[in-house]
Design a protein around this motif. Structure first.
Motif, mmCIF file in Angstrom:
data_model
loop_
_atom_site.group_PDB
_atom_site.id
_atom_site.type_symbol
_atom_site.label_atom_id
_atom_site.label_comp_id
_atom_site.label_asym_id
_atom_site.label_seq_id
_atom_site.Cartn_x
_atom_site.Cartn_y
_atom_site.Cartn_z
ATOM 1 N N VAL A 266 37.272 -41.519 -76.337
ATOM 2 C CA VAL A 266 38.431 -40.444 -76.349
ATOM 3 C C VAL A 266 38.835 -40.530 -77.749
ATOM 4 O O VAL A 266 39.372 -41.629 -78.581
ATOM 5 C CB VAL A 266 39.401 -40.922 -75.551
ATOM 6 N N THR A 267 39.024 -39.192 -78.459
ATOM 7 C CA THR A 267 39.881 -39.087 -79.669
ATOM 8 C C THR A 267 40.806 -38.207 -79.562
ATOM 9 O O THR A 267 41.047 -37.878 -78.306
ATOM 10 C CB THR A 267 39.003 -38.690 -80.964
ATOM 11 N N PHE A 268 41.557 -37.745 -80.455
ATOM 12 C CA PHE A 268 42.616 -36.961 -80.336
ATOM 13 C C PHE A 268 42.006 -35.271 -80.291
ATOM 14 O O PHE A 268 42.870 -34.510 -79.792
ATOM 15 C CB PHE A 268 43.613 -36.933 -81.770
ATOM 16 N N GLU A 269 40.684 -35.212 -80.593
ATOM 17 C CA GLU A 269 40.209 -33.853 -80.418
ATOM 18 C C GLU A 269 39.158 -33.841 -79.208
ATOM 19 O O GLU A 269 39.024 -32.795 -78.675
ATOM 20 C CB GLU A 269 39.284 -33.740 -81.810
#
Length: 415
Positions: A266-269
Motif C-alpha cells: 500500500v502506498t498513498f497512491e
C-alpha cells in the motif's frame, strides 16, 4: 444414491453431545428441535474446540511473530485446507471464508457481477431460490441492466429442466440455483444445470446451504464455478460460511472488501492485493469460528456423510407419510425419496402457519413458520406462509410423532 446396507445412526449416543436437547420447559415438556434448516444445534466437540482456542492460543492471524499468533495463523490457514478437502476443492486458494452463504452470494454478485454484467446479459435463477440468491441477483440486474429470468417449478415441486434448457441461452452470463430447497426439500439436479450453463459459456453458482450439512458434496464433480454453504447449518458455529470458487475465476475478480490483510503493498497512491484466498478476507477474520467449523467437519465425517443423508431421508419419509395420513394437511415438494432432503413443508387447513407454530411451541416442538425467505415461491404456491419441520442427525421418529400429536391438538383447538 442407494441407502441400503448403511449402518443406522446411534441417535441416542449422538444426542449425548447436545445438552440443549435435554432442556425441559416450565410445562415439563422436553425440547423437540425440528428447525434444523434454519440452524442446527452445536455439539460439545465444536464448543470445546472453540473454547480451547480462546483459552490457549487466542491471537490475531498473519500479524504477529509471537507464538500465539503463529499457532492461530496455522489453525486458520489449515481450516481452509480442511474445508477444501471436505467438499473436493483443489486447495485453500479456492476457499474464501465469509459470514454465511448470503455473504458469499453477495461477494460474487458485487465482485464479479458488477464488473462483468451489462445490458443484454441474462441472469438465470430458479423460482425456488432463497432470498440470498434472488434478491442479490435481482439488485445486481437493476444496477447493470442485465435481465433476470427464472426456471419454473413444477406442480410436484421439481425444477422444469426443459424450461431451464429453453431459457439458458448464449446471452446467459450467470446461472444461480439452490442445491436443496429450504422450503420444498427438493434436491435439484445441479450438475445438469451446470452443464447447461457451461454449454452456453455461462458461469454457475450453487447455493449449498441445505446440502453440505447432510450429504456428500464434491464441487469438482458438480463442476460449479462457485459453491457456498454456512457453518451454522452443519453443527458448526454461527458467523462463518465458505465460498468455493474456481481458482482462475477468483484470481481475475477484484476484492469485495478492502482493508487490512487483503493487501500486499500500500502506498498513498496505490494498493496491490494479497494472494488467494486472503485478498477476499479483509480485516480480522472469523478465527474461532474457523476452528469450530473444522471441528464440525471432523465430527460429521466421523459419523459419515452417507449415513447422515440416509438418516435424514428416512426421517423425511416417515414425517411425510405421517403428515400425509392426517386430515387437512397439505404438503409441499416432491414425494419421499432421493429427490427430497430432510425437511417437510406443510400447512394445516384453516390454521395459519404462525398459529400452528405457536401451538407447537406450547408442546416444546420447535418448527419454523413463515415464508422461509422464499416469498415468490410461496406466492406461486398460493399461500402466505407454511410450516416447516426439518431434521438432523439427533432427531428421531418419536419426535416426529410428537409433532403429529401437537398438530392434532391444533386441529381440535381450531375446529
Amino acid at each position: 444414491m442407494s441407502q441400503q446396507n448403511l449402518e443406522a445412526l446411534d441417535v441416542g449416543a449422538i444426542r449425548e453431545a447436545y445438552p440443549i436437547l435435554q432442556r425441559e420447559f416450565d410445562n415439563g415438556e422436553q425440547l423437540v428441535y425440528l428447525d434444523n434448516a434454519a440452524t442446527t444445534q452445536t455439539p460439545d466437540p465444536v464448543v470445546d474446540a472453540m473454547s480451547d482456542y480462546y483459552r490457549e492460543y487466542n491471537a490475531n492471524v498473519h500479524r504477529g511473530i509471537h507464538h500465539l499468533s503463529q499457532e492461530a495463523s496455522i489453525a486458520y490457514e489449515e481450516a481452509h485446507d480442511r474445508v477444501a478437502e471436505f467438499i473436493g476443492a483443489d486447495g485453500r486458494e479456492e476457499i474464501v471464508f465469509t459470514k454465511n452463504t448470503t455473504e458469499a452470494e453477495n461477494l460474487v454478485a458485487y465482485s464479479w457481477g458488477l464488473n462483468e454484467l451489462g445490458p443484454g446479459d441474462e441472469i438465470v435463477l430458479t423460482e425456488m431460490e432463497h432470498h440470498a440468491s434472488l434478491v442479490t441477483w435481482q439488485q445486481i440486474g437493476k444496477r447493470t441492466g442485465a435481465n433476470v429470468k427464472y426456471v419454473r417449478v413444477t406442480d410436484e415441486g421439481r425444477l422444469d429442466m426443459d424450461h431451464a434448457s429453453e431459457i439458458i441461452t448464449d446471452d446467459t452470463a450467470m446461472v444461480s440455483a439452490v442445491h436443496v430447497s429450504n422450503t420444498l426439500g427438493t434436491v435439484n439436479p445441479v450438475s445438469d444445470l451446470v452443464d447447461i450453463a457451461h454449454d452456453h459459456d455461462a458461469l454457475a453458482f450453487i447455493d449449498g446451504a441445505q446440502a453440505v450439512p447432510n450429504r456428500p458434496v464434491d464441487v469438482a464433480a458438480i463442476d460449479a464455478d462457485f459453491y457456498a454453504f454456512s457453518g451454522h447449518k452443519m453443527a458448526g458455529p454461527t458467523g462463518i460460511g465458505a465460498l468455493y470458487g474456481k481458482e482462475e475465476i477468483l484470481e481475475a475478480m477484484d476484492p469485495y472488501l478492502y482493508g487490512g490483510d487483503m493487501i500486499t503493498k500500500v502506498t498513498f497512491e496505490e494498493s496491490t492485493w494479497n494472494e488467494l484466498p486472503w485478498k477476499f478476507e479483509a480485516g480480522t477474520p472469523q478465527i474461532a469460528e474457523a476452528v469450530g467449523l473444522v471441528a464440525a467437519i471432523d465430527y460429521l465425517e466421523g459419523i459419515g456423510m452417507e449415513r447422515i443423508e440416509a438418516h435424514e431421508e428416512e426421517l423425511a419419509r416417515y414425517a411425510y407419510e405421517q403428515l400425509d395420513a392426517e386430515p387437512g394437511i397439505e404438503i409441499y415438494g416432491p414425494e419421499p425419496g432421493p429427490e427430497r432432503g430432510g425437511l417437510v413443508g406443510f400447512n394445516l387447513e384453516s390454521v395459519h402457519a404462525h398459529d400452528l407454530a405457536s401451538i407447537m411451541n406450547d408442546h416444546a416442538v420447535a418448527i419454523r413458520a413463515g415464508d422461509h425467505c422464499t416469498q415468490p415461491l410461496h406466492d406461486k404456491l398460493g399461500v402466505a406462509a407454511s410450516a416447516r419441520a426439518s431434521f438432523y442427525i439427533y432427531n428421531t421418529k418419536e419426535e416426529v410423532d410428537k409433532l403429529v400429536d401437537a398438530i392434532d391438538d391444533a386441529r381440535q383447538l381450531f375446529a
